[in-house]
Design a protein around this motif. Structure first.
Motif, mmCIF file in Angstrom:
data_model
loop_
_atom_site.group_PDB
_atom_site.id
_atom_site.type_symbol
_atom_site.label_atom_id
_atom_site.label_comp_id
_atom_site.label_asym_id
_atom_site.label_seq_id
_atom_site.Cartn_x
_atom_site.Cartn_y
_atom_site.Cartn_z
ATOM 1 N N SER A 99 9.798 -4.127 1.988
ATOM 2 C CA SER A 99 9.196 -4.501 0.853
ATOM 3 C C SER A 99 7.533 -3.937 1.355
ATOM 4 C CB SER A 99 9.097 -5.758 0.218
ATOM 5 O OG SER A 99 8.097 -5.679 -1.007
ATOM 6 N N ILE A 100 7.119 -2.789 1.279
ATOM 7 C CA ILE A 100 5.773 -2.233 1.602
ATOM 8 C C ILE A 100 5.075 -2.320 0.603
ATOM 9 C CG2 ILE A 100 4.637 -0.153 2.753
ATOM 10 C CD1 ILE A 100 6.815 -1.551 4.562
ATOM 11 N N SER A 101 3.755 -2.960 0.519
ATOM 12 C CA SER A 101 2.656 -2.966 -0.482
ATOM 13 C C SER A 101 2.316 -1.537 -1.042
ATOM 14 C CB SER A 101 1.686 -3.677 0.219
ATOM 15 O OG SER A 101 0.576 -3.628 -0.548
ATOM 16 N N THR A 102 2.303 -1.434 -2.261
ATOM 17 C CA THR A 102 1.750 -0.173 -2.558
ATOM 18 C C THR A 102 0.303 0.174 -2.096
ATOM 19 O OG1 THR A 102 3.233 -0.200 -4.679
ATOM 20 C CG2 THR A 102 1.478 1.479 -4.722
ATOM 21 N N ASP A 103 -0.515 -0.520 -2.238
ATOM 22 C CA ASP A 103 -1.959 -0.478 -1.894
ATOM 23 C C ASP A 103 -2.002 -0.107 -0.266
ATOM 24 O OD1 ASP A 103 -2.858 -0.907 -4.198
ATOM 25 O OD2 ASP A 103 -3.330 -3.089 -3.954
ATOM 26 N N LEU A 104 -0.973 -1.041 0.449
ATOM 27 C CA LEU A 104 -1.277 -0.491 2.067
ATOM 28 C C LEU A 104 -0.613 0.853 2.368
ATOM 29 C CD1 LEU A 104 -1.469 -1.370 5.091
ATOM 30 C CD2 LEU A 104 0.911 -2.512 4.762
ATOM 31 N N LYS A 121 -0.560 3.628 0.238
ATOM 32 C CA LYS A 121 -1.559 4.467 -0.332
ATOM 33 C C LYS A 121 -2.701 4.609 0.734
ATOM 34 C CE LYS A 121 -0.588 4.163 -5.291
ATOM 35 N NZ LYS A 121 -1.496 3.982 -6.668
ATOM 36 N N ARG A 156 5.695 5.917 5.818
ATOM 37 C CA ARG A 156 6.408 4.760 5.172
ATOM 38 C C ARG A 156 7.575 4.287 6.494
ATOM 39 N NH1 ARG A 156 7.969 2.601 0.963
ATOM 40 N NH2 ARG A 156 6.747 3.661 -0.361
ATOM 41 N N LYS A 176 7.439 0.495 8.235
ATOM 42 C CA LYS A 176 8.592 -0.126 8.328
ATOM 43 C C LYS A 176 8.904 -0.764 9.546
ATOM 44 C CE LYS A 176 12.110 1.557 5.976
ATOM 45 N NZ LYS A 176 12.905 2.904 5.655
ATOM 46 N N THR A 206 6.948 -4.146 10.197
ATOM 47 C CA THR A 206 7.236 -5.016 9.608
ATOM 48 C C THR A 206 8.624 -5.907 9.643
ATOM 49 O OG1 THR A 206 6.726 -6.160 7.153
ATOM 50 C CG2 THR A 206 7.999 -3.778 7.204
#
Length: 211
Positions: A83-88, A90, A122, A126, A129
């Motif tokens: 689960s990657i933060s959208t803000d991070l 971008k 991406r 990944k 994390t």
């Protein structure tokens, strides 16, 4: 979790058909074939799911005694998802894009370059994390053909149902008034009436605190 500790809320399914003659050997082999496999940050898929021992979700071996207890077949259904933060994402993509344009003396990216940078960013995120892990218990009463899955999420229940059927080669159907009537072998007329049953709200008006 749920079967031994935690929530008592579960989804009930009924198994259609009879157990195969050699079900013990057959089921253990199929469970092992569909055991959980860790999701890799270098692969396109961002989630992975499969069976694990019900009380040892980090192990991937299934001795008979840990799977079947008396009339019950018990397993954990493990799902790992990045689960990657959208803000991070971008922000990281923006930084990488600016550096790429500078180094290559370009004003804009081509479509292929943009797709390649997105994939690279991406994958890098990944790798830095850990995927989120979720374990949901499943308990199958072999004699009664009842399967309890400790989740009420429609998406998880649908995912579980398909995985169960692929593993054991037996169809399961979610419980409901009609299905329960069929399982209990109720009077045909009553069973037919249950097929048309709909949820009813027994509380009228707005529920609130009267002041």
């Amino acid at each position: 979790m749920g079967a031994f500790t935690g929530s008592m809320s579960y989804k009930l399914f009924f198994v259609e058909g009879e157990l195969p003659a050699q079900w013990k050997e057959q089921f253990l082999e199929r469970i092992a074939q569909r055991a959980f496999e860790p999701v890799s940050p270098d692969e396109e898929d961002e989630e992975s799911y499969g069976w694990v021992p019900i009380e040892r979700p980090l192990e991937l071996e299934f001795p008979y005694a840990s799977v079947v207890y008396n009339d019950y077949l018990n397993l954990g259904f493990r799902r790992d998802k990045f689960s990657i933060s959208t803000d991070l994402f971008k922000a990281s993509l923006g930084a990488v894009t600016r550096e790429f344009l500078k180094q290559n003396a370009q004003e804009n990216l081509t479509r292929m370059q943009r797709d390649d940078l997105k994939k690279m960013v991406r994958t890098d995120l990944k790798r830095r994390t850990l995927p989120a892990m979720k374990i949901t218990d499943m308990s199958w009463h072999l004699g009664r053909g009842e399967v309890r899955f400790w989740s009420q999420s429609p998406k998880m229940c649908e995912l579980f149902q398909g995985y169960f059927e692929d593993t054991f080669g037996m169809k399961i159907v979610p419980s409901g008034p009609y299905v329960t009537g069929v399982q209990l072998q109720l009077d045909p007329e009553l069973t037919a009436a249950l097929a048309a049953a709909e949820p009813t709200n027994f509380v009228e008006g707005r529920v609130g605190v009267q002041g």
